[in-house]
Motif scaffolding. Structure first.
Motif, PDB file in Angstrom:
ATOM      1  N   SER A 102      11.973   0.891   8.463  1.00 27.08           N
ATOM      2  CA  SER A 102      11.908  -0.418   7.825  1.00 27.08           C
ATOM      3  C   SER A 102      12.805  -1.423   8.550  1.00 27.08           C
ATOM      4  O   SER A 102      12.400  -2.564   8.786  1.00 27.08           O
ATOM      5  N   LEU A 103      14.009  -0.982   8.908  1.00 26.90           N
ATOM      6  CA  LEU A 103      14.917  -1.852   9.656  1.00 26.90           C
ATOM      7  C   LEU A 103      14.337  -2.204  11.023  1.00 26.90           C
ATOM      8  O   LEU A 103      14.413  -3.361  11.454  1.00 26.90           O
ATOM      9  N   ALA A 104      13.761  -1.222  11.696  1.00 24.04           N
ATOM     10  CA  ALA A 104      13.165  -1.473  13.009  1.00 24.04           C
ATOM     11  C   ALA A 104      12.004  -2.454  12.899  1.00 24.04           C
ATOM     12  O   ALA A 104      11.873  -3.371  13.723  1.00 24.04           O
ATOM     13  N   ALA A 105      11.163  -2.283  11.887  1.00 23.87           N
ATOM     14  CA  ALA A 105      10.034  -3.199  11.690  1.00 23.87           C
ATOM     15  C   ALA A 105      10.522  -4.622  11.412  1.00 23.87           C
ATOM     16  O   ALA A 105       9.976  -5.590  11.958  1.00 23.87           O
ATOM     17  N   ALA A 106      11.559  -4.739  10.582  1.00 22.68           N
ATOM     18  CA  ALA A 106      12.112  -6.061  10.274  1.00 22.68           C
ATOM     19  C   ALA A 106      12.734  -6.687  11.522  1.00 22.68           C
ATOM     20  O   ALA A 106      12.597  -7.892  11.759  1.00 22.68           O
ATOM     21  N   ASP A 107      13.389  -5.864  12.333  1.00 23.51           N
ATOM     22  CA  ASP A 107      13.999  -6.366  13.562  1.00 23.51           C
ATOM     23  C   ASP A 107      12.926  -6.842  14.536  1.00 23.51           C
ATOM     24  O   ASP A 107      13.051  -7.909  15.138  1.00 23.51           O
ATOM     25  N   LEU A 108      11.856  -6.065  14.658  1.00 19.60           N
ATOM     26  CA  LEU A 108      10.758  -6.475  15.537  1.00 19.60           C
ATOM     27  C   LEU A 108      10.107  -7.765  15.049  1.00 19.60           C
ATOM     28  O   LEU A 108       9.766  -8.642  15.843  1.00 19.60           O
ATOM     29  N   LYS A 109       9.942  -7.883  13.748  1.00 21.14           N
ATOM     30  CA  LYS A 109       9.350  -9.101  13.187  1.00 21.14           C
ATOM     31  C   LYS A 109      10.256 -10.314  13.467  1.00 21.14           C
ATOM     32  O   LYS A 109       9.774 -11.399  13.799  1.00 21.14           O
ATOM     33  N   ALA A 110      11.569 -10.106  13.345  1.00 18.64           N
ATOM     34  CA  ALA A 110      12.509 -11.188  13.634  1.00 18.64           C
ATOM     35  C   ALA A 110      12.456 -11.559  15.114  1.00 18.64           C
ATOM     36  O   ALA A 110      12.496 -12.745  15.473  1.00 18.64           O
ATOM     37  N   LEU A 111      12.324 -10.563  15.967  1.00 22.12           N
ATOM     38  CA  LEU A 111      12.234 -10.844  17.404  1.00 22.12           C
ATOM     39  C   LEU A 111      10.927 -11.562  17.748  1.00 22.12           C
ATOM     40  O   LEU A 111      10.903 -12.428  18.623  1.00 22.12           O
ATOM     41  N   GLU A 112       9.846 -11.201  17.048  1.00 22.90           N
ATOM     42  CA  GLU A 112       8.566 -11.876  17.281  1.00 22.90           C
ATOM     43  C   GLU A 112       8.653 -13.358  16.955  1.00 22.90           C
ATOM     44  O   GLU A 112       7.972 -14.177  17.564  1.00 22.90           O
ATOM     45  N   SER A 113       9.502 -13.707  15.995  1.00 26.68           N
ATOM     46  CA  SER A 113       9.625 -15.116  15.618  1.00 26.68           C
ATOM     47  C   SER A 113      10.275 -15.942  16.728  1.00 26.68           C
ATOM     48  O   SER A 113      10.259 -17.165  16.676  1.00 26.68           O
ATOM     49  N   LEU A 114      10.833 -15.274  17.716  1.00 27.22           N
ATOM     50  CA  LEU A 114      11.447 -15.994  18.834  1.00 27.22           C
ATOM     51  C   LEU A 114      10.423 -16.440  19.870  1.00 27.22           C
ATOM     52  O   LEU A 114      10.740 -17.225  20.754  1.00 27.22           O
ATOM     53  N   ALA A 115       9.204 -15.949  19.751  1.00 23.00           N
ATOM     54  CA  ALA A 115       8.165 -16.323  20.697  1.00 23.00           C
ATOM     55  C   ALA A 115       7.939 -17.823  20.651  1.00 23.00           C
ATOM     56  O   ALA A 115       8.044 -18.454  19.601  1.00 23.00           O
ATOM     57  N   LEU A 116       7.624 -18.368  21.775  1.00 24.32           N
ATOM     58  CA  LEU A 116       7.415 -19.815  21.878  1.00 24.32           C
ATOM     59  C   LEU A 116       5.949 -20.210  21.716  1.00 24.32           C
ATOM     60  O   LEU A 116       5.534 -21.270  22.172  1.00 24.32           O
ATOM     61  N   ASP A 117       5.178 -19.372  21.048  1.00 18.52           N
ATOM     62  CA  ASP A 117       3.752 -19.642  20.871  1.00 18.52           C
ATOM     63  C   ASP A 117       3.502 -20.969  20.165  1.00 18.52           C
ATOM     64  O   ASP A 117       2.631 -21.742  20.573  1.00 18.52           O
ATOM     65  N   ASN A 118       4.258 -21.242  19.099  1.00 18.90           N
ATOM     66  CA  ASN A 118       4.062 -22.507  18.375  1.00 18.90           C
ATOM     67  C   ASN A 118       4.404 -23.704  19.251  1.00 18.90           C
ATOM     68  O   ASN A 118       3.704 -24.721  19.229  1.00 18.90           O
ATOM     69  N   GLU A 119       5.466 -23.574  20.033  1.00 21.09           N
ATOM     70  CA  GLU A 119       5.867 -24.668  20.910  1.00 21.09           C
ATOM     71  C   GLU A 119       4.818 -24.891  21.997  1.00 21.09           C
ATOM     72  O   GLU A 119       4.481 -26.024  22.327  1.00 21.09           O
ATOM     73  N   ARG A 120       4.289 -23.784  22.550  1.00 21.50           N
ATOM     74  CA  ARG A 120       3.233 -23.901  23.570  1.00 21.50           C
ATOM     75  C   ARG A 120       1.985 -24.556  22.982  1.00 21.50           C
ATOM     76  O   ARG A 120       1.354 -25.385  23.614  1.00 21.50           O
ATOM     77  N   ALA A 121       1.638 -24.159  21.766  1.00 16.85           N
ATOM     78  CA  ALA A 121       0.460 -24.717  21.106  1.00 16.85           C
ATOM     79  C   ALA A 121       0.633 -26.222  20.893  1.00 16.85           C
ATOM     80  O   ALA A 121      -0.301 -26.999  21.066  1.00 16.85           O
ATOM     81  N   ALA A 122       1.838 -26.627  20.499  1.00 16.92           N
ATOM     82  CA  ALA A 122       2.101 -28.058  20.280  1.00 16.92           C
ATOM     83  C   ALA A 122       1.985 -28.838  21.587  1.00 16.92           C
ATOM     84  O   ALA A 122       1.435 -29.949  21.615  1.00 16.92           O
ATOM     85  N   VAL A 123       2.467 -28.262  22.675  1.00 16.25           N
ATOM     86  CA  VAL A 123       2.376 -28.919  23.984  1.00 16.25           C
ATOM     87  C   VAL A 123       0.909 -29.016  24.406  1.00 16.25           C
ATOM     88  O   VAL A 123       0.460 -30.065  24.881  1.00 16.25           O
TER      89      VAL A 123
END
Length: 172
Positions: free
Chosen positions: A146-167
């Motif tokens: 559960s901790l590993a899954a939460a950590d991975l999810k938190a790390l995924e939120s660092l992706a710049l996909d939203n910023e790229r999409a906005a650009v």
């Protein structure tokens, strides 16, 4: 066999206690950071909105942006929640398994002490140790997953996909 599994059970109990302490300690640090960042963001916004210190608006605005950026880059809030949950889960696991183990072990030890059906009592004690070992191992594994899954999810939120999409959207 009994001595080895007892050592393993003790090590698993210690692991659960250590996980509980770690969860509380990490949560305390992250909670302080969360409150500090929230105070900077909300308090700074309030100061800028009131307009009392117009010369300070830009430095306060930059401070607010840094606080928000720091919170999002560290995924502080998401990780705070997962650490608190893990700390509680470790504590609950320790208490539940140790309570059940002790409650079930008492009549077995009385049976051995009174020399009544000793072999059956020894077999029951071995079965109880196996059950306790399995519950602790499975519980600790589930908490870690559960901790590993939460950590991975938190790390995924660092992706710049939203910023790229906005650009990309602004270019179209």
């Amino acid at each position: 066999m009994g001595a080895l599994i007892e050592k393993e059970i003790d090590a698993l109990y210690q692991q659960a206690r250590k996980g509980e302490r770690r969860g509380k300690q990490v949560a305390r640090i992250r909670r302080i950071l969360a409150y500090l960042l929230k105070i900077i963001a909300a308090g700074g916004s309030l100061v800028v909105a009131t307009g009392y210190f117009p010369r300070w608006n830009q430095p306060i605005g930059v401070t607010i942006l840094v606080a928000v950026l720091l919170d999002s880059v560290t995924s502080n809030y998401k990780r705070l929640l997962s650490e608190v949950q893990a700390g509680y889960a470790y504590g609950f696991l320790y208490e539940k398994v140790s309570r059940e183990h002790n409650r079930s072990l008492d009549p077995i030890l009385k049976q051995i002490k009174e020399s009544v059906n000793v072999q059956a009592a020894v077999d029951a004690k071995d079965a109880l140790e196996q059950k306790t070992h399995t519950e602790l191992t499975d519980g600790i594994r589930a908490i870690r997953e559960s901790l590993a899954a939460a950590d991975l999810k938190a790390l995924e939120s660092l992706a710049l996909d939203n910023e790229r999409a906005a650009v990309q959207h602004s270019k179209n």
